[in-house]
Design an enzyme around this catalytic site. Structure first.
Site, mmCIF file in Angstrom:
data_model
loop_
_atom_site.group_PDB
_atom_site.id
_atom_site.type_symbol
_atom_site.label_atom_id
_atom_site.label_comp_id
_atom_site.label_asym_id
_atom_site.label_seq_id
_atom_site.Cartn_x
_atom_site.Cartn_y
_atom_site.Cartn_z
ATOM 1 N N ASP A 1 0.930 -1.044 0.173
ATOM 2 C CA ASP A 1 -0.134 0.006 0.213
ATOM 3 C C ASP A 1 0.968 1.262 -0.180
ATOM 4 O OD1 ASP A 1 0.608 0.924 2.969
ATOM 5 O OD2 ASP A 1 0.207 -1.200 2.915
ATOM 6 N N ASP B 1 0.651 3.626 2.396
ATOM 7 C CA ASP B 1 0.546 4.043 3.693
ATOM 8 C C ASP B 1 -0.697 5.201 3.649
ATOM 9 O OD1 ASP B 1 1.179 3.925 6.298
ATOM 10 O OD2 ASP B 1 2.217 5.705 6.154
HETATM 11 N N1 ADE Z 1 2.260 -3.041 6.806
HETATM 12 C C1 ADE Z 1 1.770 -3.043 5.841
HETATM 13 N N2 ADE Z 1 1.252 -1.709 5.452
HETATM 14 C C2 ADE Z 1 2.040 -0.998 6.204
HETATM 15 C C3 ADE Z 1 1.895 0.447 6.552
HETATM 16 N N3 ADE Z 1 1.315 1.229 5.545
HETATM 17 N N4 ADE Z 1 2.240 0.698 7.874
HETATM 18 C C4 ADE Z 1 3.106 0.047 8.781
HETATM 19 N N5 ADE Z 1 2.979 -1.272 8.551
HETATM 20 C C5 ADE Z 1 2.452 -1.796 7.365
#
Ligand code: ADE
Length: 274
Positions: free
Chosen positions: A214, A216
């Site tokens: 992703d 974040d």
């Molecule tokens: N694991 C997968 N995506 C994450 C994110 N955006 N922040 C922290 N841990 C994660």
């Protein structure tokens, strides 16, 4: 040539024991308590491996409550000479796309409630204070071999990357995410610290295959991260983690690791003020 045994710590959705042949399971307990799950011992190619599910395959242990010390020590006591781990993460940079691979080379520590040293002065634990050097937390030769392997599989790979490890379990706010991005960090997760630090204290060469799922929370034109998005991307890409490990581990056995094992051991020993 040194004989090797590879400890594999599998992240969320990346801990499928089917990757190992001739599997046996073993519950162990260490001086620092119980690891997250049973150890699954077996082989990839001709190489002995031990797989540990970081979050437990059944119950799902929250990142703050993982017994990182027991996990690393259990693998060391099982005879592992190297640790190679997988971790889901968020991307903090436009050019790092979900589904690609990042071979980490640095970390920024934003955790605050974890045991981050074996040397804590408690009864039955290692004695002294350990000031382990962290200029290069990840094993460079392992990293190079991983990059070569991922490339040979035609999987898109970033050769290096700085991970910010946050305490979690919540994801970051947009303000935090933008701050981490402005620091120049590449990806974000919840587990690399203290795992990599403890591997260094144990003198175990450590490398991490990070899988961005992703963007974040920093990106204006994307949905911010949530569990569903992480699950969906991991489902699509967990096959890649398996493919990489299956190709990588047999390659490991073609190198003489003794000089590297010696230097990691020596660095760990020299770090302790008794
Ligand atoms: N694991 C997968 N995506 C994450 C994110 N955006 N922040 C922290 N841990 C994660």
């Amino acid at each position: 040539m040194a004989s090797i045994k590879v400890g594999i710590i599998g992240g969320t959705g990346l801990d499928n024991p089917d990757i190992l042949l001739e599997r046996t399971e073993k519950r162990v307990i260490t001086a620092y308590g119980e690891p997250s799950d049973s150890l699954v011992c077996g082989k990839i190619g001709n190489v002995d491996c031990v797989l540990l599910a970081r979050h437990n395959r059944q119950h799902g242990v929250s990142p703050s409550f993982i017994n990182y010390r027991a996990n690393v020590l259990a693998l060391k006591e099982e005879g592992c000479t190297h640790l190679v781990v997988t971790t889901a993460c968020g991307s903090l940079q436009e050019h790092i796309h979900p589904g690609e691979i990042v071979i980490l080379d640095q970390f920024i520590d934003r955790t605050y409630r974890r045991e981050c040293s074996f040397y804590d002065g408690k009864e039955g634990h290692l004695k002294g204070v350990c000031h382990i050097a962290m200029g290069h937390p990840f094993c460079e030769p392992l990293r190079e071999l991983l990059v070569e392997t991922v490339k040979s599989l035609n999987i898109s790979c970033h050769h290096k990357g700085t991970v910010v490890t946050i305490e979690g379990p919540r994801f970051s706010t947009r303000a935090e995410s933008k701050l981490f991005k402005s620091w120049g960090a590449d990806v974000i997760n919840m587990t690399t610290v203290p795992e990599v630090v403890l591997a260094n204290e144990m003198g175990l060469p450590y490398a991490a295959i990070a899988m961005p799922t992703d963007y974040d929370s920093w990106k204006e034109d994307e949905d911010h991260v949530d569990v569903e998005l992480v699950r969906k991307t991991l489902k699509k890409n967990s096959e890649n983690a398996m493919k990489i490990l299956k190709a990588f581990i047999p390659k490991l056995a073609t190198t003489d690791w003794q000089p590297i094992l010696n230097s990691w051991k020596e660095r760990a020993e020299k770090a302790v003020f008794a």
